[in-house]
Enzyme design. Structure first.
Site, PDB file in Angstrom:
ATOM      1  N   CYS A 284       0.838  -1.430  -0.017  1.00 41.37           N
ATOM      2  CA  CYS A 284       0.022   0.067   0.060  1.00 41.37           C
ATOM      3  C   CYS A 284       0.659   1.348  -0.033  1.00 41.37           C
ATOM      4  CB  CYS A 284      -1.070   0.091   1.266  1.00 41.37           C
ATOM      5  SG  CYS A 284      -2.042  -1.290   1.248  1.00 41.37           S
TER       6      CYS A 284
ATOM      7  N   ALA B 201      -6.642 -21.394   1.903  1.00 39.69           N
ATOM      8  CA  ALA B 201      -5.981 -20.179   1.217  1.00 39.69           C
ATOM      9  C   ALA B 201      -6.487 -18.953   1.860  1.00 39.69           C
ATOM     10  CB  ALA B 201      -6.582 -20.322  -0.242  1.00 39.69           C
TER      11      ALA B 201
ATOM     12  N   GLY C 226      -6.350 -14.348   1.450  1.00 39.28           N
ATOM     13  CA  GLY C 226      -5.780 -13.040   1.016  1.00 39.28           C
ATOM     14  C   GLY C 226      -6.449 -12.721  -0.427  1.00 39.28           C
ATOM     15  N   ASP C 227      -5.762 -12.012  -1.297  1.00 36.63           N
ATOM     16  CA  ASP C 227      -6.420 -11.599  -2.490  1.00 36.63           C
ATOM     17  C   ASP C 227      -6.791 -12.792  -3.306  1.00 36.63           C
ATOM     18  OD1 ASP C 227      -5.717  -9.161  -1.555  1.00 36.63           O
ATOM     19  OD2 ASP C 227      -4.426  -8.593  -3.262  1.00 36.63           O
TER      20      ASP C 227
END
Length: 559
Positions: free
Chosen positions: A45, A284, A286-287
């Site tokens: 970020c 799994a 995140g994104d």
């Protein structure tokens, strides 16, 4: 606990957070992280601010090193190592050392995929020309910095007006580069409702940014002397020395897809509430994953660092046998564009319409601190809520200072299934330099509660047309002062100042609705209460002429 091997594919937010939480829960486990990039944990970020010079040293972006993971957490980290295969039967992964080309197998008891996302790079002419960039990984920031250092860049085009696109615009302007923002939607921040982002448009115009809406990128052309031209779907060619494409990201699921894990309809890895995939030994985060929307219950993709970190903790706890679940994602987010800040949490109006959920909405404009204290500015807030229960479904806010604090309060309220009545009664910290005795949260809750209780019947500017007056459907009155009315008035309205309203009730019809507005909605609320209690059918045009300008008007460049 028995010793076991846990392999994590990918670092940065999700993989790194999962590894450290695992170690805190299980000291005996062998934990391996394989990251194909050059760094295990860095601030994605912060990349636009590194390019803009706000962060002036690259090492400031580094959150942790492989050595710190080894020394502090006893986690084996290998960067520039790519996992290329999964043998789900034998529970092994095939790893390639990208520096040497060597491959080897690593066995696992539990496997965590934190493969993240990749920037969307449209398959268009000219996307591989020198000077055309995406910005999602540290290596891309390094490439962009080298380009800016080696070549004179006076003009740039940024494609895409989401969070990263807007941050890139600001940081390129900070480098004294003239910027054009190309966006296929009619407004910035497609993640928010259009009437809420008008202040962002104004902030961009005030800083000399050229806005090109309703135009998708169709290609990049090479001009003379290394000049580029970004071509929009409207046929316009925008000159640039560099082009930054920020049109979104897509889940990186090639490994999961290749080896038979379930992929959802949106293209992310499908997981359960424990972040477990369709293989019980593989998690799994995140994104790369699809998760449930906290408000609608539907599958969604939300590529944000905060949710990734929480998902990583849930996966770690699930691996260690703790009762845990991921409650879903709200999409709480914030972005600063020069001096203006926009934030949101929960569902937008667009999203609620898409899924067919019933909702009501309200708007409020209140000061971020005591009006007499230096530096006070308005915060515009929109609340979406269940019309029967008052449960908060979503919120959006735009202002200068204090936007983050208010949005965080509402985000937590949504997690606790709170209502607009709870916001109305919330006890919040007050001192003149930080807020008002009735905080913008309280005021937003009160406006919404007035709608929910039926104390104020709302009307909305998107429904207002001057022809409604000509057809005798409504009477629209403006209760501001004559001076304010003469300075800026809505077509078709008549001016009856609030102080004169009671004396002029005999001028008003009872056979049709009266739609009332003022500057931001407060005086119109007082007026509607007068009218309703005198037998008139009155509605408050929420947000007043301030919101009218956002819905019907356009941001103007400074004179």
């Amino acid at each position: 606990m028995s010793s076991r091997k846990i392999v994590i594919v990918g670092g940065v937010a999700g993989g790194a957070a999962c590894a450290t939480r695992l170690r805190r829960l299980d000291e005996s486990a062998e934990i391996f992280i394989y990251e194909r990039g050059p760094a295990i944990s860095y601030a994605i970020c912060g990349l636009p601010y590194y390019v803009g010079g706000v962060i002036n040293r690259r090492e400031q972006l580094m959150v942790a090193s492989p050595e710190s993971f080894r020394d502090n957490f006893n986690v084996e980290v290998r960067v520039r190592h790519q996992v290329e295969g999964i043998n789900r039967t034998d529970k092994t992964v095939l790893v390639r050392n990208l520096s040497t080309g060597e491959t080897f197998e690593q066995n696992y008891d539990c496997l965590v995929l934190a493969t993240g996302s990749t920037p969307v790079r449209p398959n268009l002419p000219g996307m591989n020309l020198p000077g055309v960039f995406t910005l999602h990984h540290l290596e891309e920031a390094d490439q962009m910095m080298r380009f800016l250092q080696e070549r004179p860049v006076r003009q740039a085009v940024v494609v895409g007006a989401g969070y990263v696109g807007l941050e890139m615009v600001e940081n390129l302007v900070r480098r004294e580069i003239e910027v054009t923002l190309l966006e296929q939607m009619p407004h910035v921040l497609p993640q928010m409702d259009p009437e809420m982002v008008a202040p962002i448009h104004q902030a961009l115009c005030d800083h000399g940014v050229h806005l090109a809406f309703n135009a998708a990128l169709t290609g990049v052309e090479q001009g003379s002397n290394r000049t580029l031209y970004a071509v929009g779907s409207d046929g316009k060619r925008h000159r640039a020395d560099m082009v930054v494409v920020g049109v979104g990201v897509r889940p990186e699921v090639s490994l999961a897809r290749m080896f038979g894990l379930e992929i959802g309809e949106l293209g992310g890895i499908r997981v359960d509430e424990q972040m477990r995939t369709s293989d019980p030994a593989i998690w799994a985060v995140g994104d790369a994953v699809e998760v449930r929307d906290f408000i609608t219950g539907q599958w969604t993709l939300v590529p944000l660092a905060g949710p990734a970190g929480r998902q990583a903790r849930v996966a770690a706890e699930s691996i260690c046998g703790r009762p845990t679940r991921y409650r879903g994602v709200q999409g709480t987010a914030i972005v600063g564009v020069f001096e203006t800040v926009a934030a949101c949490t929960g569902a937008t109006e667009k999203r609620l319409r898409q899924v067919g959920m019933r909702y009501a909405k309200s708007f409020s404009f209140s000061m971020d601190r005591a009006s007499y204290y230096p530096g006070a500015h308005r915060i515009a807030m929109k609340l979406l809520f269940d019309p029967e229960t008052g449960r908060i479904l979503g919120a959006q806010a735009v202002g200068k200072d204090g936007v983050a604090r208010r949005m965080d309060v509402i985000a937590f309220a949504i997690q606790k299934h709170a209502t607009v009545y709870d916001l109305e009664e919330a006890e919040l910290a007050y001192a003149p330099q930080f807020g008002t005795a009735r905080d913008p949260i309280n005021i937003a809750g009160s406006v919404a509660a007035n709608v929910a209780r039926g104390d104020m019947l709302p009307a909305y500017w998107e429904d207002y047309l001057p022809e409604m007056i000509e057809r005798g459907q409504i009477l629209a009155i403006d209760v501001r002062s004559p001076t304010d009315y003469r300075a800026r008035a809505v077509p078709g309205t008549v001016n009856i100042p609030l102080g004169e309203l009671r004396a002029r009730l005999n001028e008003l019809p009872k056979d049709r609705e009266i739609w009332v507005h003022c500057g931001v909605g407060q005086r119109a609320y007082y007026a509607t209460r007068i009218l309703l209690q005198n037998g008139f059918r009155a509605r408050n045009l929420l947000g007043g002429i301030t919101l009218y300008s956002a819905v019907k008007g356009q941001a103007q460049k400074p004179q």
